[in-house]
Each structure stands twice: as structure tokens, then as C-alpha cells.
Scaffold this active site. Structure first.
Site, PDB file in Angstrom:
ATOM      1  N   HIS A 263       0.895  -1.275  -0.091  1.00 42.32           N
ATOM      2  CA  HIS A 263      -0.024  -0.133  -0.056  1.00 42.32           C
ATOM      3  C   HIS A 263       1.059   1.286   0.055  1.00 42.32           C
ATOM      4  CE1 HIS A 263      -3.253   2.777   1.060  1.00 42.32           C
ATOM      5  NE2 HIS A 263      -4.007   1.932   0.774  1.00 42.32           N
ATOM      6  N   GLU A 322      -7.862  -5.299  -0.180  1.00 43.09           N
ATOM      7  CA  GLU A 322      -8.457  -6.125  -1.326  1.00 43.09           C
ATOM      8  C   GLU A 322      -8.348  -7.466  -0.877  1.00 43.09           C
ATOM      9  OE1 GLU A 322     -10.062  -4.252  -2.677  1.00 43.09           O
ATOM     10  OE2 GLU A 322      -8.860  -2.838  -3.925  1.00 43.09           O
TER      11      GLU A 322
HETATM   12  N1  ACO Z   1       4.018  -7.683  -4.620  1.00 45.68           N
HETATM   13  C1  ACO Z   1       5.213  -7.484  -4.951  1.00 45.68           C
HETATM   14  N2  ACO Z   1       6.078  -6.513  -4.959  1.00 45.68           N
HETATM   15  C2  ACO Z   1       5.274  -5.325  -4.520  1.00 45.68           C
HETATM   16  C3  ACO Z   1       3.839  -5.216  -4.236  1.00 45.68           C
HETATM   17  C4  ACO Z   1       3.018  -6.486  -4.448  1.00 45.68           C
HETATM   18  N3  ACO Z   1       1.978  -6.696  -4.119  1.00 45.68           N
HETATM   19  N4  ACO Z   1       3.706  -4.137  -3.993  1.00 45.68           N
HETATM   20  C5  ACO Z   1       4.729  -3.266  -3.967  1.00 45.68           C
HETATM   21  N5  ACO Z   1       5.910  -4.088  -4.590  1.00 45.68           N
HETATM   22  C6  ACO Z   1       7.405  -3.745  -4.580  1.00 45.68           C
HETATM   23  C7  ACO Z   1       7.428  -3.254  -5.914  1.00 45.68           C
HETATM   24  O1  ACO Z   1       8.036  -4.161  -6.957  1.00 45.68           O
HETATM   25  C8  ACO Z   1       8.895  -2.257  -5.483  1.00 45.68           C
HETATM   26  O2  ACO Z   1       9.759  -3.197  -5.636  1.00 45.68           O
HETATM   27  P1  ACO Z   1      11.192  -2.295  -5.918  1.00 45.68           P
HETATM   28  O3  ACO Z   1      11.599  -1.490  -4.764  1.00 45.68           O
HETATM   29  O4  ACO Z   1      12.279  -3.714  -6.115  1.00 45.68           O
HETATM   30  O5  ACO Z   1      11.119  -1.683  -7.318  1.00 45.68           O
HETATM   31  C9  ACO Z   1       8.362  -2.066  -4.126  1.00 45.68           C
HETATM   32  O6  ACO Z   1       7.681  -3.022  -3.536  1.00 45.68           O
HETATM   33  C10 ACO Z   1       7.728  -0.571  -3.889  1.00 45.68           C
HETATM   34  O7  ACO Z   1       6.707  -0.624  -4.918  1.00 45.68           O
HETATM   35  P2  ACO Z   1       5.743   0.890  -5.293  1.00 45.68           P
HETATM   36  O8  ACO Z   1       5.198   0.505  -6.551  1.00 45.68           O
HETATM   37  O9  ACO Z   1       6.761   2.121  -5.298  1.00 45.68           O
HETATM   38  O10 ACO Z   1       5.011   0.923  -4.265  1.00 45.68           O
HETATM   39  P3  ACO Z   1       3.519   2.044  -4.405  1.00 45.68           P
HETATM   40  O11 ACO Z   1       3.359   2.551  -3.088  1.00 45.68           O
HETATM   41  O12 ACO Z   1       3.498   2.739  -5.434  1.00 45.68           O
HETATM   42  O13 ACO Z   1       2.667   0.929  -4.531  1.00 45.68           O
HETATM   43  C11 ACO Z   1       0.537  -0.648  -4.602  1.00 45.68           C
HETATM   44  C12 ACO Z   1       1.194   0.652  -3.945  1.00 45.68           C
HETATM   45  C13 ACO Z   1       0.153   0.026  -6.008  1.00 45.68           C
HETATM   46  C14 ACO Z   1      -0.619  -0.684  -3.847  1.00 45.68           C
HETATM   47  C15 ACO Z   1       1.199  -1.779  -4.615  1.00 45.68           C
HETATM   48  O14 ACO Z   1       1.752  -2.228  -3.659  1.00 45.68           O
HETATM   49  C16 ACO Z   1       0.700  -2.738  -5.432  1.00 45.68           C
HETATM   50  O15 ACO Z   1       0.751  -3.060  -6.689  1.00 45.68           O
HETATM   51  N6  ACO Z   1      -0.017  -3.974  -4.925  1.00 45.68           N
HETATM   52  C17 ACO Z   1      -0.700  -4.960  -5.639  1.00 45.68           C
HETATM   53  C18 ACO Z   1      -2.158  -4.392  -6.107  1.00 45.68           C
HETATM   54  C19 ACO Z   1      -3.106  -4.016  -4.881  1.00 45.68           C
HETATM   55  O16 ACO Z   1      -3.101  -4.842  -4.016  1.00 45.68           O
HETATM   56  N7  ACO Z   1      -3.863  -3.198  -5.166  1.00 45.68           N
HETATM   57  C20 ACO Z   1      -4.907  -2.594  -4.019  1.00 45.68           C
HETATM   58  C21 ACO Z   1      -4.331  -1.660  -3.194  1.00 45.68           C
HETATM   59  S1  ACO Z   1      -5.416  -1.242  -2.079  1.00 45.68           S
HETATM   60  C22 ACO Z   1      -6.633  -0.017  -2.746  1.00 45.68           C
HETATM   61  O17 ACO Z   1      -6.149   0.777  -3.475  1.00 45.68           O
HETATM   62  C23 ACO Z   1      -7.858   0.046  -2.069  1.00 45.68           C
END
Ligand code: ACO
Length: 379
Positions: A263, A322
Site C-alpha cells: 500500500h 483487497e
Molecule cells: N507484490 C510484489 N511486490 C510489490 C508489491 C506487491 N503487491 N507491492 C509493491 N511491491 C514492490 C515493488 O515491486 C517495488 O519493488 P522494488 O523496490 O524492487 O522496485 C516496491 O515494492 C515498492 O513499490 P511501489 O510501486 O513503489 O509502491 P507503491 O506505493 O507505488 O505501490 C501498490 C502501492 C500500487 C498498492 C502496490 O503495493 C501494488 O501494486 N499492490 C498490488 C495491487 C493491490 O493490491 N492493489 C490494491 C491496493 S489497496 C487499494 O487501493 C484499495
């Protein structure tokens, strides 16, 4: 592309507005809605009462709650043009969230003055939209199944009536309460992407229907509201607790994200996940097939968290809302591609409250961009 110093990529950490509606404390895993911590209200007030809290700043008295519920209930039926949009959307294979966006836009035709943005006009539009979003989703599901929609009933709660419109049968009160609690849990959540979208639209002095139509578009994507469908797919694909670890490792090795984890704001477990885990567990208690899925989910959650910590150390990737949303909504008998539209039905009340607040603040939201393209080109 890395951003220059001073550039807030994705507006990360930028405060775009002041709000009295909700606060997300991502370090401590606390969500405040209208002054109450989520755990105080989830399962204890109805969705309509929670909407009143956001729209007026306080929990309604019993009479006020009954009046608001009746007012919303009286507006559930869809105008013919909106029903026709939903029918066409289903016929063309549009997913429920697209049908909701298209149908939402058409609802401005049913307002006396769709461009009015006074507090009274905003509140009237908010009630109409919150009343009709579930009717749209249910009608779409019926059309998709080759059936005619079922007319809404005004004597049921918004959640119970939604479930009634799917099957024509009055739902088990436990099931209706689970949906109601889900909607309260997701009603508002700080400056998330769809709320921000709605506020940007409202900040131009545009109207409530336009703002909510845009917000639906923002919610659709898998990085925001579109994750619970894929969460269920993941659980069904993993099938047994033993399969979880190789499955998760293979996904991460392929560069894919695990849906339902991570998140932007929460760096500890999303408090909404805890509330919904409890709801899912109760549903599992009521139905045997849900119990097996719930047990699998608990085990998969532990495995994912352990593997994420190992493969992505220091990113603090925790369970988000989620993950358990998927379990709660599937146990209501809903198809996974309906989940994000159901999320929008609950968040609609929060979006509307933000539109009202943004109209009152009346300040255009207009950030800047960092130009990284060429300069001085000539023809
Ligand atoms: N699985 C694996 N790796 C992840 C995940 C995940 N679910 N989430 C983040 N990461 C990793 C990224 O690959 C990144 O890795 P890196 O440092 O090696 O490049 C690091 O964690 C940071 O990721 P960011 O994209 O910078 O984090 P951000 O804060 O932008 O992402 C998000 C938040 C979009 C929710 C992300 O965690 C994600 O894509 N989760 C999966 C989708 C999901 O569950 N969405 C629902 C969110 S809840 C809501 O909106 C109601």
C-alpha cells in the site's frame, strides 16, 4: 525515469487538501472516519448512517437515520435511459465497473439542474447516486445472465435490497450485514486516487455526477480498486496451502506483483483487512465452502508476507483491504469482475462527501509537471 529533486513523483507525500472526512495513519495502521476509528463503527452503524456521518459531520439520530434511509430507498429505481445504457453495456460485454461508469454519467439527465453545485444540490445528487449505484450493478448482473432486472424494494436496507435484486430472494440477514459492513469499511480513505480524481473534477466547479463518473474511472485499475478479483483468482490458482510458496516465488521471479499486498500509505497491516477478515470468518462460519477458502486465505497470507519480506526486504509490504474483500464478496455469490463495482457502491458516499467539501473550499487543484521532453525543435 527518476524524478528531479523537488518533484513529488505520483504526488507521494504531498498534502493536496484539508479534510474532516477521513485520515489514514499508515505508520500505526489506523483509519479515522469522521472522527471515529474504523473499528468503532464497522459492524456497529449501517452504511446509510456512515454516509450521514460523512455528509453532515455526525452520526444521525434514530429518526434522522430512518429518514435518510427512506429517502435513499425511494430513489433506487433507474430511469429508462440509464437502464438502457446498462442493457447495452451488458450486451457488448462491458465489465460491471464500465457499466457503472457509463450509467453513472447518464444519471445527470435525471437531475433538474445537473450543473448546480450548491450544498443542497450536491447532497440531493449524492443521495440519488448512492441509491442507484447498487441497482445499476444488480441490473448489469441480471442482463449478463440473460435475465430481466428485478425492481428494487424500498423496505430493505441498501445492502439487503442489492442482494434481493440479484436473485429475487430476500437475503440471509448475516449476508446482508456482511455487505453493509464491507461498504462502511471502504466508505472513505483519505486522498486515494479515485477520491483525488473526484476532488480535482469538483475543484473546477464541475458537478457531482461528473466527479463521481471520473472517480469510477480511477478506481477501476488494478493498482487501486481492481485488485480483489485477481486476489480470488490467485487463491483459486494456488488451491492448497502447500502450493502457496512456489506459486508466490514464481510470480515474484516473473516480476509480477502479488495482489492484495502493499500500500502506498500503510506500512503496517491495513486496518480494513482486519475488519474484513473478521467478516469473512463469520461468513465462513455460516457456510462450509467459505470456511475452506478462508482457511486457505489465512495460510496464503502468512506465506506471502514471509516471502515478500525475504524477496523485497525493507519495503514493508503488508496485507491490504483487497485481500479479505475478495473473500467477503465471493461469499455473497458475486462474480470476481463485480467486486470493483461493489467497492465503488460503498466509496460513492465518500466520494460525494469529498465533492461537497471541495465545492465548499472552492480552490482549483492544479499541480505542475516537470518537462523532460526536447526543446527548441523547428519544422
Ligand atoms: N507484490 C510484489 N511486490 C510489490 C508489491 C506487491 N503487491 N507491492 C509493491 N511491491 C514492490 C515493488 O515491486 C517495488 O519493488 P522494488 O523496490 O524492487 O522496485 C516496491 O515494492 C515498492 O513499490 P511501489 O510501486 O513503489 O509502491 P507503491 O506505493 O507505488 O505501490 C501498490 C502501492 C500500487 C498498492 C502496490 O503495493 C501494488 O501494486 N499492490 C498490488 C495491487 C493491490 O493490491 N492493489 C490494491 C491496493 S489497496 C487499494 O487501493 C484499495
Amino acid at each position: 525515469m527518476s524524478a528531479s529533486p523537488g518533484t513529488a513523483r505520483g504526488l507521494d507525500g504531498v498534502v493536496a487538501a484539508q479534510t474532516r472526512l477521513s485520515h489514514v495513519d499508515g505508520q500505526n495502521g489506523v483509519l479515522i472516519i469522521g472522527g471515529y476509528e474504523l473499528e468503532q463503527i464497522a459492524g456497529r452503524i449501517t452504511f446509510e448512517q456512515a454516509a450521514h456521518l460523512l455528509w453532515t459531520g455526525r452520526i444521525p439520530t434514530a429518526e434522522e437515520a430512518a429518514a435518510l434511509a427512506a429517502e435513499i430507498a425511494a430513489q433506487r429505481a433507474l430511469p429508462a435511459v440509464t437502464l438502457q445504457v446498462v442493457r447495452e453495456a451488458a450486451a457488448k460485454g462491458a465489465p460491471p465497473i464500465d457499466a457503472l461508469r457509463l450509467a453513472c454519467a447518464s444519471l445527470s439527465l435525471d437531475l433538474a439542474d445537473p450543473n448546480a453545485i450548491t450544498p443542497a444540490a450536491d447532497l440531493a445528487a449524492a443521495k440519488m447516486l448512492v441509491a442507484r449505484f447498487p441497482t445499476i450493478v444488480a441490473a448489469h448482473a441480471r442482463f449478463k445472465a440473460g435475465k430481466e432486472p428485478i425492481a428494487p424494494r424500498a423496505d430493505l436496507s441498501l445492502a439487503a435490497n442489492f442482494l434481493y435484486m440479484l436473485s429475487g430472494e430476500e437475503p440471509d440477514p448475516i449476508v446482508a450485514r456482511a455487505l453493509d459492513t464491507y461498504w462502511v469499511t471502504v466508505i472513505d480513505h483519505g486522498m486515494n486516487a479515485s477520491t483525488f480524481t473526484g476532488r480535482v473534477i469538483a475543484s473546477t466547479r464541475s458537478d457531482m455526477v461528473s466527479a463521481l463518473t471520473g472517480a469510477i474511472g480511477a478506481m477501476k485499475g488494478p493498482l487501486h480498486g481492481g485488485a480483489p478479483g485477481p486476489v480470488l483468482d490467485m487463491l483459486l490458482d494456488i488451491r492448497t496451502a502447500e502450493n502457496a510458496e512456489p506459486w508466490v516465488r514464481a510470480e515474484l521471479a516473473a516480476g509480477r506483483r502479488i495482489m492484495g499486498f502493499g500500500h502506498r500509505v500503510y506500512k503496517v497491516r491495513d486496518p480494513r483487512a482486519a475488519v474484513l477478515a473478521k467478516v469473512a470468518e463469520e461468513m465462513g462460519g455460516a457456510r462450509m465452502q467459505d470456511r475452506a477458502l478462508f482457511d486457505l486465505a489465512r495460510s496464503v497470507e502468512k506465506t506471502v508476507l514471509r516471502v515478500l519480506e525475504e524477496v523485497k526486504p525493507g519495503r514493508n509490504l503488508q496485507t491490504n483491504v483487497e485481500f479479505y474483500t475478495a473473500l467477503v464478496l465471493q461469499s455473497l455469490g458475486l462474480a470476481p469482475n463485480t467486486f470493483v463495482a461493489l467497492f465503488a457502491c460503498g466509496r460513492a458516499a465518500g466520494w460525494a462527501a469529498h465533492v461537497i467539501e471541495q465545492h465548499a473550499q472552492d480552490h482549483l487543484i492544479r499541480p505542475q509537471s516537470e518537462y523532460v521532453g526536447p526543446k527548441g525543435l523547428t519544422l
